[in-house]
Design a protein around this motif. Structure first.
Motif, PDB file in Angstrom:
ATOM      1  N   TRP A   3      33.820  55.293  50.983  1.00 36.79           N
ATOM      2  CA  TRP A   3      34.707  53.934  50.784  1.00 36.79           C
ATOM      3  C   TRP A   3      34.997  53.992  49.288  1.00 36.79           C
ATOM      4  CZ3 TRP A   3      35.164  49.843  54.108  1.00 36.79           C
ATOM      5  CH2 TRP A   3      34.435  49.961  55.107  1.00 36.79           C
ATOM      6  N   LEU A   4      35.899  53.367  49.002  1.00 38.18           N
ATOM      7  CA  LEU A   4      36.295  53.267  47.555  1.00 38.18           C
ATOM      8  C   LEU A   4      36.534  51.693  47.388  1.00 38.18           C
ATOM      9  CD1 LEU A   4      37.341  53.949  44.588  1.00 38.18           C
ATOM     10  CD2 LEU A   4      39.595  54.127  45.745  1.00 38.18           C
ATOM     11  N   ILE A   5      35.785  51.024  46.478  1.00 39.40           N
ATOM     12  CA  ILE A   5      35.635  49.564  46.198  1.00 39.40           C
ATOM     13  C   ILE A   5      36.403  49.486  44.698  1.00 39.40           C
ATOM     14  CG2 ILE A   5      34.564  47.508  45.690  1.00 39.40           C
ATOM     15  CD1 ILE A   5      31.978  48.952  47.257  1.00 39.40           C
ATOM     16  N   VAL A   6      37.537  48.897  44.948  1.00 41.82           N
ATOM     17  CA  VAL A   6      38.300  48.805  43.415  1.00 41.82           C
ATOM     18  C   VAL A   6      38.420  47.500  42.935  1.00 41.82           C
ATOM     19  CG1 VAL A   6      40.595  48.917  42.868  1.00 41.82           C
ATOM     20  CG2 VAL A   6      39.949  50.340  44.819  1.00 41.82           C
ATOM     21  N   ASP A   7      37.960  47.271  41.676  1.00 39.87           N
ATOM     22  CA  ASP A   7      38.194  46.237  40.858  1.00 39.87           C
ATOM     23  C   ASP A   7      39.470  45.727  40.447  1.00 39.87           C
ATOM     24  OD1 ASP A   7      38.107  44.338  38.928  1.00 39.87           O
ATOM     25  OD2 ASP A   7      36.204  45.004  37.884  1.00 39.87           O
ATOM     26  N   GLY A   8      40.190  45.007  41.250  1.00 40.35           N
ATOM     27  CA  GLY A   8      41.617  44.795  41.464  1.00 40.35           C
ATOM     28  C   GLY A   8      42.231  44.690  39.855  1.00 40.35           C
ATOM     29  N   TYR A   9      41.651  43.402  39.245  1.00 40.93           N
ATOM     30  CA  TYR A   9      42.268  43.358  38.045  1.00 40.93           C
ATOM     31  C   TYR A   9      41.903  44.218  36.803  1.00 40.93           C
ATOM     32  CZ  TYR A   9      43.628  38.680  40.280  1.00 40.93           C
ATOM     33  OH  TYR A   9      44.157  37.804  40.824  1.00 40.93           O
ATOM     34  N   ASN A  10      40.864  44.831  37.121  1.00 44.86           N
ATOM     35  CA  ASN A  10      40.362  45.808  35.948  1.00 44.86           C
ATOM     36  C   ASN A  10      41.619  47.277  36.140  1.00 44.86           C
ATOM     37  OD1 ASN A  10      38.879  48.508  35.295  1.00 44.86           O
ATOM     38  ND2 ASN A  10      37.792  46.881  34.607  1.00 44.86           N
ATOM     39  N   MET A  11      41.968  47.338  37.278  1.00 42.95           N
ATOM     40  CA  MET A  11      43.052  48.456  37.374  1.00 42.95           C
ATOM     41  C   MET A  11      44.253  47.943  36.988  1.00 42.95           C
ATOM     42  SD  MET A  11      41.256  51.026  38.599  1.00 42.95           S
ATOM     43  CE  MET A  11      39.671  50.260  38.194  1.00 42.95           C
ATOM     44  N   ILE A  12      44.806  46.622  37.283  1.00 39.98           N
ATOM     45  CA  ILE A  12      45.849  46.033  36.998  1.00 39.98           C
ATOM     46  C   ILE A  12      46.134  46.093  35.292  1.00 39.98           C
ATOM     47  CG2 ILE A  12      47.111  43.964  36.589  1.00 39.98           C
ATOM     48  CD1 ILE A  12      46.490  43.388  39.792  1.00 39.98           C
ATOM     49  N   GLY A  13      44.959  45.804  34.667  1.00 39.16           N
ATOM     50  CA  GLY A  13      44.929  45.785  33.394  1.00 39.16           C
ATOM     51  C   GLY A  13      45.023  47.059  32.583  1.00 39.16           C
ATOM     52  N   GLU A  20      52.249  46.016  32.635  1.00 44.07           N
ATOM     53  CA  GLU A  20      53.661  45.588  32.159  1.00 44.07           C
ATOM     54  C   GLU A  20      54.190  44.684  33.248  1.00 44.07           C
ATOM     55  OE1 GLU A  20      58.234  47.436  31.782  1.00 44.07           O
ATOM     56  OE2 GLU A  20      56.423  48.760  31.093  1.00 44.07           O
ATOM     57  N   LEU A  21      53.982  44.616  34.786  1.00 46.07           N
ATOM     58  CA  LEU A  21      54.413  43.906  35.890  1.00 46.07           C
ATOM     59  C   LEU A  21      53.470  42.630  35.470  1.00 46.07           C
ATOM     60  CD1 LEU A  21      56.153  43.339  38.041  1.00 46.07           C
ATOM     61  CD2 LEU A  21      54.348  44.767  39.668  1.00 46.07           C
ATOM     62  N   LYS A  22      52.260  42.652  35.298  1.00 48.65           N
ATOM     63  CA  LYS A  22      51.670  41.699  35.083  1.00 48.65           C
ATOM     64  C   LYS A  22      51.859  40.372  34.126  1.00 48.65           C
ATOM     65  CE  LYS A  22      47.080  40.249  33.549  1.00 48.65           C
ATOM     66  NZ  LYS A  22      45.810  40.597  32.597  1.00 48.65           N
ATOM     67  N   GLN A  23      52.584  40.918  33.131  1.00 45.73           N
ATOM     68  CA  GLN A  23      53.142  40.016  32.100  1.00 45.73           C
ATOM     69  C   GLN A  23      54.287  39.139  32.875  1.00 45.73           C
ATOM     70  OE1 GLN A  23      51.585  39.879  29.343  1.00 45.73           O
ATOM     71  NE2 GLN A  23      50.207  41.282  30.130  1.00 45.73           N
ATOM     72  N   VAL A  24      54.880  39.754  33.588  1.00 48.10           N
ATOM     73  CA  VAL A  24      55.933  38.844  34.377  1.00 48.10           C
ATOM     74  C   VAL A  24      55.528  38.363  35.648  1.00 48.10           C
ATOM     75  CG1 VAL A  24      58.243  39.261  35.401  1.00 48.10           C
ATOM     76  CG2 VAL A  24      57.592  40.738  33.632  1.00 48.10           C
ATOM     77  N   ASP A  25      54.832  38.930  36.434  1.00 47.52           N
ATOM     78  CA  ASP A  25      54.486  38.378  37.816  1.00 47.52           C
ATOM     79  C   ASP A  25      53.234  39.074  38.337  1.00 47.52           C
ATOM     80  OD1 ASP A  25      54.324  37.164  40.238  1.00 47.52           O
ATOM     81  OD2 ASP A  25      56.185  38.215  40.907  1.00 47.52           O
ATOM     82  N   LEU A  26      51.848  38.196  38.070  1.00 45.33           N
ATOM     83  CA  LEU A  26      50.763  38.895  38.607  1.00 45.33           C
ATOM     84  C   LEU A  26      50.558  39.034  40.207  1.00 45.33           C
ATOM     85  CD1 LEU A  26      47.779  39.497  37.727  1.00 45.33           C
ATOM     86  CD2 LEU A  26      47.513  36.924  38.036  1.00 45.33           C
ATOM     87  N   ALA A  27      51.162  38.132  40.889  1.00 40.51           N
ATOM     88  CA  ALA A  27      51.146  38.483  42.406  1.00 40.51           C
ATOM     89  C   ALA A  27      51.764  39.760  42.644  1.00 40.51           C
ATOM     90  CB  ALA A  27      51.841  37.355  43.068  1.00 40.51           C
ATOM     91  N   SER A  28      52.843  40.090  42.082  1.00 39.53           N
ATOM     92  CA  SER A  28      53.819  41.241  42.349  1.00 39.53           C
ATOM     93  C   SER A  28      52.729  42.649  41.829  1.00 39.53           C
ATOM     94  CB  SER A  28      55.129  41.334  41.518  1.00 39.53           C
ATOM     95  OG  SER A  28      55.974  40.441  42.065  1.00 39.53           O
ATOM     96  N   ALA A  29      52.083  42.360  40.787  1.00 44.90           N
ATOM     97  CA  ALA A  29      51.127  43.555  40.365  1.00 44.90           C
ATOM     98  C   ALA A  29      49.954  43.530  41.236  1.00 44.90           C
ATOM     99  CB  ALA A  29      50.570  42.898  38.876  1.00 44.90           C
TER     100      ALA A  29
END
Length: 168
Positions: A3-13, A20-29
């Protein structure tokens, strides 16, 4: 099973394209991360769970599957770290090998105590980059190996058809 458990917002940041995408659209990131984790799961065979904090998504706790990836949004007063710790404890029962992807140093030590292994955001990003290159190489090889016509033709017949097509 692994199993791999991913901290989603940690990876996005931490990942350049997603930050970069988060700055425009968090849902798309979030969607892009989920797509990439689906590729990871399909290539490696490791089951992936992505956990997102509730503060970024209003509403109640949610659990869903997308592209075969399990996606969890925590309850309003629960952090992703808390949910990840619970999941790591449940899954790391001696029979399952569990990795947690986070660059949160404190969280890494907690999950070690729960019997899980850690992958930093940078490690997972590098691993995913290698996988994506291998997928692209394999797709190119498959595309090149397909015949140009849907019916295999002898070279002489193909040459005759080509002359007809050119009006010769």
């Amino acid at each position: 099973m692994e199993w791999l458990i991913v901290d989603g917002y940690n990876m996005i940041g931490a990942w350049p394209e997603l930050a970069e995408l988060k700055q425009v659209d968090l849902a798309s990131a979030r969607d892009r991360l989920i797509e990439w984790m689906a590729e990871y799961q399909a290539f490696t065979g490791i089951k992936v769970i992505v956990v997102f904090d509730a503060p970024h998504v209003q509403g109640m706790e949610r659990k869903m599957k997308h592209f075969g990836i399990e996606i969890l949004f925590t309850r309003e007063n629960e952090t992703a770290d808390e949910r990840i710790e619970k999941l790591a404890s449940q899954l790391a029962d001696g029979k399952e090998k569990v990795y947690v992807a986070t660059s949160d140093f404190t969280e890494q030590w907690v999950i070690f105590g729960r019997g899980a292994y850690r992958k930093s955001a940078r490690e997972l990003y590098h691993e995913l980059s290698v996988i994506q290159k291998k997928i692209a190489k394999k797709a190119k090889k498959i595309a090149e190996s397909k015949p140009a016509a849907s019916i295999p033709l002898a070279d002489e017949v193909a040459e005759i058809f080509e002359k007809w097509r050119r009006g010769e």
